[in-house]
Design a protein around this motif. Sequence first.
Motif, PDB file in Angstrom:
ATOM      1  N   ALA A  70       0.965  -1.156   0.036  1.00  0.00           N
ATOM      2  CA  ALA A  70       0.146  -0.071  -0.229  1.00  0.00           C
ATOM      3  C   ALA A  70       0.973   1.279   0.001  1.00  0.00           C
ATOM      4  O   ALA A  70       2.040   1.149   0.457  1.00  0.00           O
ATOM      5  CB  ALA A  70      -0.930  -0.093   1.132  1.00  0.00           C
ATOM      6  N   ILE A  71       0.461   2.192  -0.500  1.00  0.00           N
ATOM      7  CA  ILE A  71       1.318   3.661  -0.452  1.00  0.00           C
ATOM      8  C   ILE A  71       1.083   4.145   0.807  1.00  0.00           C
ATOM      9  O   ILE A  71       0.260   4.296   1.619  1.00  0.00           O
ATOM     10  CB  ILE A  71       0.491   4.777  -1.377  1.00  0.00           C
ATOM     11  CG1 ILE A  71       0.437   4.055  -2.817  1.00  0.00           C
ATOM     12  CG2 ILE A  71       1.145   6.025  -1.488  1.00  0.00           C
ATOM     13  CD1 ILE A  71      -0.406   5.037  -3.876  1.00  0.00           C
ATOM     14  N   ARG A  72       2.523   4.587   1.232  1.00  0.00           N
ATOM     15  CA  ARG A  72       2.798   5.098   2.724  1.00  0.00           C
ATOM     16  C   ARG A  72       2.689   6.516   2.702  1.00  0.00           C
ATOM     17  O   ARG A  72       3.547   7.255   1.903  1.00  0.00           O
ATOM     18  CB  ARG A  72       3.929   4.550   3.123  1.00  0.00           C
ATOM     19  CG  ARG A  72       4.305   4.881   4.413  1.00  0.00           C
ATOM     20  CD  ARG A  72       5.213   4.488   5.163  1.00  0.00           C
ATOM     21  NE  ARG A  72       4.827   3.502   6.516  1.00  0.00           N
ATOM     22  CZ  ARG A  72       5.582   3.253   7.362  1.00  0.00           C
ATOM     23  NH1 ARG A  72       6.955   3.319   7.323  1.00  0.00           N
ATOM     24  NH2 ARG A  72       4.990   2.503   8.340  1.00  0.00           N
ATOM     25  N   GLY A  73       1.605   7.128   3.275  1.00  0.00           N
ATOM     26  CA  GLY A  73       1.605   8.612   3.299  1.00  0.00           C
ATOM     27  C   GLY A  73       0.097   9.047   2.563  1.00  0.00           C
ATOM     28  O   GLY A  73      -0.597   8.190   2.063  1.00  0.00           O
ATOM     29  N   GLN A  81     -11.169  -2.321   7.475  1.00  0.00           N
ATOM     30  CA  GLN A  81     -10.880  -2.067   8.925  1.00  0.00           C
ATOM     31  C   GLN A  81      -9.820  -1.066   9.193  1.00  0.00           C
ATOM     32  O   GLN A  81      -9.010  -0.686   8.211  1.00  0.00           O
ATOM     33  CB  GLN A  81      -9.965  -3.382   9.620  1.00  0.00           C
ATOM     34  CG  GLN A  81      -8.939  -3.778   9.032  1.00  0.00           C
ATOM     35  CD  GLN A  81      -7.999  -5.016   9.723  1.00  0.00           C
ATOM     36  OE1 GLN A  81      -8.847  -6.244   9.579  1.00  0.00           O
ATOM     37  NE2 GLN A  81      -6.727  -4.830   9.919  1.00  0.00           N
ATOM     38  N   PHE A  82      -9.785  -0.593  10.405  1.00  0.00           N
ATOM     39  CA  PHE A  82      -8.516   0.379  10.689  1.00  0.00           C
ATOM     40  C   PHE A  82      -7.595  -0.288  11.319  1.00  0.00           C
ATOM     41  O   PHE A  82      -7.799  -0.971  12.277  1.00  0.00           O
ATOM     42  CB  PHE A  82      -9.017   1.696  11.459  1.00  0.00           C
ATOM     43  CG  PHE A  82      -8.209   2.697  11.759  1.00  0.00           C
ATOM     44  CD1 PHE A  82      -7.782   3.599  10.941  1.00  0.00           C
ATOM     45  CD2 PHE A  82      -7.367   2.610  12.697  1.00  0.00           C
ATOM     46  CE1 PHE A  82      -6.909   4.429  10.853  1.00  0.00           C
ATOM     47  CE2 PHE A  82      -6.474   3.351  13.165  1.00  0.00           C
ATOM     48  CZ  PHE A  82      -6.207   4.603  12.127  1.00  0.00           C
ATOM     49  N   GLY A  83      -6.239   0.180  10.972  1.00  0.00           N
ATOM     50  CA  GLY A  83      -5.017  -0.451  11.591  1.00  0.00           C
ATOM     51  C   GLY A  83      -5.078  -1.870  11.783  1.00  0.00           C
ATOM     52  O   GLY A  83      -5.299  -2.671  10.679  1.00  0.00           O
ATOM     53  N   GLU A  89      -5.097  -7.293   6.542  1.00  0.00           N
ATOM     54  CA  GLU A  89      -3.735  -6.393   6.287  1.00  0.00           C
ATOM     55  C   GLU A  89      -4.036  -5.147   6.908  1.00  0.00           C
ATOM     56  O   GLU A  89      -5.162  -4.793   7.085  1.00  0.00           O
ATOM     57  CB  GLU A  89      -3.355  -6.341   4.973  1.00  0.00           C
ATOM     58  CG  GLU A  89      -4.290  -5.678   4.117  1.00  0.00           C
ATOM     59  CD  GLU A  89      -4.040  -5.807   2.533  1.00  0.00           C
ATOM     60  OE1 GLU A  89      -3.149  -5.001   1.874  1.00  0.00           O
ATOM     61  OE2 GLU A  89      -4.679  -6.923   2.221  1.00  0.00           O
ATOM     62  N   GLN A  90      -2.797  -4.288   7.206  1.00  0.00           N
ATOM     63  CA  GLN A  90      -3.163  -3.194   8.173  1.00  0.00           C
ATOM     64  C   GLN A  90      -3.917  -2.288   7.456  1.00  0.00           C
ATOM     65  O   GLN A  90      -3.641  -2.058   6.171  1.00  0.00           O
ATOM     66  CB  GLN A  90      -1.571  -2.651   8.210  1.00  0.00           C
ATOM     67  CG  GLN A  90      -1.380  -1.010   8.380  1.00  0.00           C
ATOM     68  CD  GLN A  90      -0.897  -0.727   9.800  1.00  0.00           C
ATOM     69  OE1 GLN A  90      -1.300  -1.248  10.670  1.00  0.00           O
ATOM     70  NE2 GLN A  90      -0.200   0.230   9.871  1.00  0.00           N
ATOM     71  N   HIS A  91      -4.929  -1.710   8.296  1.00  0.00           N
ATOM     72  CA  HIS A  91      -5.921  -0.736   7.331  1.00  0.00           C
ATOM     73  C   HIS A  91      -6.911  -1.219   6.208  1.00  0.00           C
ATOM     74  O   HIS A  91      -7.352  -0.697   5.545  1.00  0.00           O
ATOM     75  CB  HIS A  91      -5.193   0.564   6.930  1.00  0.00           C
ATOM     76  CG  HIS A  91      -4.720   1.279   8.127  1.00  0.00           C
ATOM     77  ND1 HIS A  91      -5.217   1.809   9.002  1.00  0.00           N
ATOM     78  CD2 HIS A  91      -3.068   2.109   8.051  1.00  0.00           C
ATOM     79  CE1 HIS A  91      -4.389   2.286   9.803  1.00  0.00           C
ATOM     80  NE2 HIS A  91      -3.273   2.388   9.114  1.00  0.00           N
ATOM     81  N   GLY A  92      -6.870  -2.369   6.171  1.00  0.00           N
ATOM     82  CA  GLY A  92      -7.755  -3.156   5.241  1.00  0.00           C
ATOM     83  C   GLY A  92      -7.196  -3.285   3.816  1.00  0.00           C
ATOM     84  O   GLY A  92      -6.150  -2.728   3.710  1.00  0.00           O
ATOM     85  N   ALA A  94      -8.587  -2.322   0.782  1.00  0.00           N
ATOM     86  CA  ALA A  94      -9.110  -1.430  -0.144  1.00  0.00           C
ATOM     87  C   ALA A  94      -7.952  -0.492  -0.588  1.00  0.00           C
ATOM     88  O   ALA A  94      -7.880   0.118  -1.724  1.00  0.00           O
ATOM     89  CB  ALA A  94     -10.207  -0.494   0.480  1.00  0.00           C
ATOM     90  N   ARG A  95      -6.883  -0.116   0.548  1.00  0.00           N
ATOM     91  CA  ARG A  95      -5.734   0.966  -0.248  1.00  0.00           C
ATOM     92  C   ARG A  95      -5.073   0.190  -0.839  1.00  0.00           C
ATOM     93  O   ARG A  95      -3.701   0.600  -1.333  1.00  0.00           O
ATOM     94  CB  ARG A  95      -5.361   1.591   0.998  1.00  0.00           C
ATOM     95  CG  ARG A  95      -4.355   0.569   1.973  1.00  0.00           C
ATOM     96  CD  ARG A  95      -3.825   1.426   3.049  1.00  0.00           C
ATOM     97  NE  ARG A  95      -2.981   0.591   3.998  1.00  0.00           N
ATOM     98  CZ  ARG A  95      -1.978   1.057   4.505  1.00  0.00           C
ATOM     99  NH1 ARG A  95      -1.198   2.348   4.256  1.00  0.00           N
ATOM    100  NH2 ARG A  95      -1.015   0.300   5.094  1.00  0.00           N
ATOM    101  N   ASN A  96      -4.940  -1.206  -1.071  1.00  0.00           N
ATOM    102  CA  ASN A  96      -4.071  -2.105  -1.905  1.00  0.00           C
ATOM    103  C   ASN A  96      -4.750  -2.529  -3.156  1.00  0.00           C
ATOM    104  O   ASN A  96      -4.337  -3.899  -3.560  1.00  0.00           O
ATOM    105  CB  ASN A  96      -3.424  -2.904  -0.903  1.00  0.00           C
ATOM    106  CG  ASN A  96      -2.125  -3.346  -1.577  1.00  0.00           C
ATOM    107  OD1 ASN A  96      -1.552  -2.658  -2.490  1.00  0.00           O
ATOM    108  ND2 ASN A  96      -1.379  -4.460  -0.908  1.00  0.00           N
TER     109      ASN A  96
HETATM  110  O1  LIG Z   1       2.559   2.459   7.547  1.00  0.00           O
HETATM  111  P1  LIG Z   1       1.335   2.037   7.034  1.00  0.00           P
HETATM  112  O2  LIG Z   1       0.834   0.497   6.802  1.00  0.00           O
HETATM  113  O3  LIG Z   1       1.338   2.721   5.722  1.00  0.00           O
HETATM  114  O4  LIG Z   1       0.159   2.889   7.919  1.00  0.00           O
HETATM  115  C1  LIG Z   1       0.009   4.119   8.235  1.00  0.00           C
HETATM  116  C2  LIG Z   1      -0.014   4.566   9.596  1.00  0.00           C
HETATM  117  O5  LIG Z   1      -1.124   4.229  10.104  1.00  0.00           O
HETATM  118  C3  LIG Z   1      -1.280   4.470  11.501  1.00  0.00           C
HETATM  119  O6  LIG Z   1      -2.500   3.838  11.891  1.00  0.00           O
HETATM  120  C4  LIG Z   1      -0.259   3.816  12.375  1.00  0.00           C
HETATM  121  O7  LIG Z   1      -0.402   4.490  13.451  1.00  0.00           O
HETATM  122  C5  LIG Z   1       1.179   4.383  11.533  1.00  0.00           C
HETATM  123  O8  LIG Z   1       2.281   3.665  12.486  1.00  0.00           O
HETATM  124  C6  LIG Z   1       1.271   3.772  10.227  1.00  0.00           C
HETATM  125  O9  LIG Z   1       2.352   4.231   9.710  1.00  0.00           O
END
Ligand SMILES: O=P(O)(O)OC[C@H]1O[C@@H](O)[C@H](O)[C@@H](O)[C@@H]1O
Length: 138
Positions: A70-73, A81-83, A89-92, A94-96
């Motif tokens: 997923a793109i970071r930022g 899901q969140f986180g 996976e982290q944040h679900g 959809a962002r990927n």
């Molecule tokens: O690093 P990711 O997977 O792009 O997620 C973005 C950020 O999401 C936030 O919810 C986390 O607290 C951060 O630690 C994280 O960097």
Amino acid sequence: MGHSAAVWDYRAATEITKDWNGIDQVLLRTLRGSSARVSLHGAQVTSWRNEHGEELLFTSSKAIFKAPKAIRGGIPMCFPQFGNCGSLEQHGFARNRMWAIDENPPPLPGNDSSGKSFIDLVLKSSEEDMKCWPHRYE
Ligand SMILES: O=P(O)(O)OC[C@H]1O[C@@H](O)[C@H](O)[C@@H](O)[C@@H]1O
């Protein structure tokens, strides 16, 4: 840009380009000169510049604009899901995923589009994602 509010054509202020990985991204401009860039990878807003051209969003220089990362930022879509509050996976996912441009979006509420530009992106449930998250959505 040569536009005036009376003849504002938001489509002319919307440009589709490719990022360095060949993934489509949408550049949106406003009459006043601010802009935003949205990747179809995750529908992520990766840039928002004010009318002075100043960047207002942070996107990591280490961001990889390509699946399976997923793109970071920027501004991510966190779904479903969140986180890590779930089994996905982290944040679900959809962002990927690759989103599509909705060519027939519903109109903006009211008559508030003069000088602005917008794009509607859509993601639909897939059989593959149904295996880990068994719900239909669009
Ligand atoms: O690093 P990711 O997977 O792009 O997620 C973005 C950020 O999401 C936030 O919810 C986390 O607290 C951060 O630690 C994280 O960097």
